[in-house]
Structure formats: structure tokens, C-alpha cells
Motif scaffolding. Sequence first.
Motif, PDB file in Angstrom:
ATOM      1  N   ARG A  87       0.861  -1.081   0.098  1.00 13.40           N
ATOM      2  CA  ARG A  87       0.016   0.115   0.042  1.00 13.40           C
ATOM      3  C   ARG A  87       0.982   1.180   0.051  1.00 13.40           C
ATOM      4  NH1 ARG A  87      -4.163   1.971   4.480  1.00 13.40           N
ATOM      5  NH2 ARG A  87      -5.550   0.368   4.230  1.00 13.40           N
ATOM      6  N   GLU A  88       0.504   2.334  -0.798  1.00 12.87           N
ATOM      7  CA  GLU A  88       1.149   3.466  -0.881  1.00 12.87           C
ATOM      8  C   GLU A  88       0.389   4.449  -0.140  1.00 12.87           C
ATOM      9  OE1 GLU A  88       4.605   5.752  -1.671  1.00 12.87           O
ATOM     10  OE2 GLU A  88       4.277   3.494  -2.410  1.00 12.87           O
TER      11      GLU A  88
ATOM     12  N   SER B  14       3.613   3.636   4.217  1.00 14.99           N
ATOM     13  CA  SER B  14       3.603   2.720   3.159  1.00 14.99           C
ATOM     14  C   SER B  14       4.112   1.135   3.509  1.00 14.99           C
ATOM     15  CB  SER B  14       4.239   3.307   1.937  1.00 14.99           C
ATOM     16  OG  SER B  14       3.842   4.461   1.486  1.00 14.99           O
TER      17      SER B  14
ATOM     18  N   HIS C   9       5.278  -2.252   1.224  1.00 11.29           N
ATOM     19  CA  HIS C   9       5.888  -2.817  -0.185  1.00 11.29           C
ATOM     20  C   HIS C   9       6.007  -4.194   0.047  1.00 11.29           C
ATOM     21  CE1 HIS C   9       7.107  -3.172  -4.136  1.00 11.29           C
ATOM     22  NE2 HIS C   9       8.473  -3.465  -3.617  1.00 11.29           N
TER      23      HIS C   9
END
Length: 294
Positions: A144-145, A150, A152
Motif C-alpha cells: 500500500r502506498e 507505506s 511494499h
Amino acid sequence: MRLSTVILPVHRWSEGREVWWRAEQLGFHTAYTYDHLSWRSFRDLPWFGAVPTLTAAAGATSRMRLGTLVTSPNFRHPVTLAKELITLDDVSGGRVTLGIGAGGTGFDATALGNEAWSPRERADRFGEFIGLLDELLTNDVVTREGDFYSAHEVRNIPGCVQRPRLPFAVAATGPRGLRLAARYGQAWVTYGDPRGPRDVPVEDCPGVVRAQMEKLEAACAEAGRDPRELDRILLQGSTSERPLDSVDAFVDYAGRYAELGITEIVLHWPIADSIFEADMAIFEKIATDGLAQL
């Protein structure tokens, strides 16, 4: 109603182990600890980390639930926190509750070298923080950014012992926080009026909590959720009420809040020569006999 305690992380473990063990013997439902880097009048005194303390407490107990009250984004990141919580939930055999809130402007807010966030930024960050943490604790792989946080391709296998994840107890009094409690919480936490004991007369304290609960119910209605699904936790110690003066004082205090719908009261474990000083004999009597007298 359940009765719990909060044990500040001020003890070297050679002493702390006995405190946590004793809390379980006294029958407390949950023993929480503060998740801060330091705190107010204890800033220049011994203060240990919350997650290691709870991990050690998990080994010193077998039945009592354990938790933070509360964790915040001030010095935490959802990715690393999720990994620690999954590990703690495993070590404890699924006995962990995460108390979580937006944080404040105290020492934690600037310890990493940044300026303290404004109330709006704290709320913005908290919304993103709790959403990502929820996702990390319920999925094996997350990407999710976000604007602030965030992830990864983060792996969290095998996940929590408790399914779908360990419970969140969301501390909130404002509208945005209450909406997050309605969306993500298995419990809601209040310590009363945020203004503090000097500004709220004793007789007004229950009314403050009643008004907060009405706003919580409205937030649940907006989210399409039955407010009875949420436990309602009251943390003692931030108002001018004195429930630890005697068993009778506690019974009167707990009875007033039980009538309002509070389902769990959390008492501060006594600490000598501090704002949490109390008679240990009375405290133990409250733990063993208090709720039975309601």
C-alpha cells in the motif's frame, strides 16, 4: 463489568515480574502498560519499552490478557509494529489487545527530531496508521502506498493467533477518532474529559463520559454498526475522582459508570511517590472484592 489494571513500565524486570504475576493472581481481566518513550513526571526516572515488557509479562502469566494503553503513531510505523504484535500475540497464546490512539504533544511527539504535529496532522496520520495496521494484521502480504505510511510486499506470516486479528481498543473523544473506533475497534477507550482534573468537577465527570458515548453511538450508526458490539473501557486516573480511597469509594465509582454502559474499568497499579500513589492493601481489596459488591 470487567476490572483491569495498567502497570507502568517503570520496574526492572527482577521486580516487574512479581508485579505482573501478582496482577494475574488478583484476578484482573487485563493488565495494560503505557506505550511511551517517557512520560510526564517519570521522564527522568526508569522507563522501559512496552512491547518487550509485555513479552516478558506473557511468560510470567498464563490467563490474564495483556495490552498497550495506548500505542500511537508518534514513534511507531505500522509495518514494524505489526510484526512485533504478531510475535507478541504468538508468545502470549493469543492474549493481546492493542490499545491505540492518535497520540499527543508530549515527549514522544518530538523524540525523533521532528516538530510536533498539529491536531489535524495527528488525526490524518492516525487514520492512515490504523487502516494500514488493520490490513497488515489480517493479510499475509500487503502493498500500500500512503501519504504518511507505506508497505511494499510486506509478509506477515503466520499472522495473529487471534482471528481475523488481535482486537483494537481505540482511544478517542473527537469526531474523527470516534469514527475510526466505530470502523476498526473491538473496544473504545476514554479517560474522561481531555481537559484534565483541575477543570472538571467530580460531579460532572460521568456526564462527560455519557456525552462521549452518545457521540460514539452516532458514529456507529453512521458506519452501520451496532454500538453494542464495542466494549467500552474507562481508564481511571485522569480525573479528580478518587475510587482508590476505599472499597466503598470504588463501588460507588464503578456503579455510576456501569449504569452508563462502561464494560471495563482500568485502575492504575499504585506507584509510591507519584501521582499514582495509593494504599496497596486497599487496591488489592478492590481487585478481589470490589466488583462483587456492585
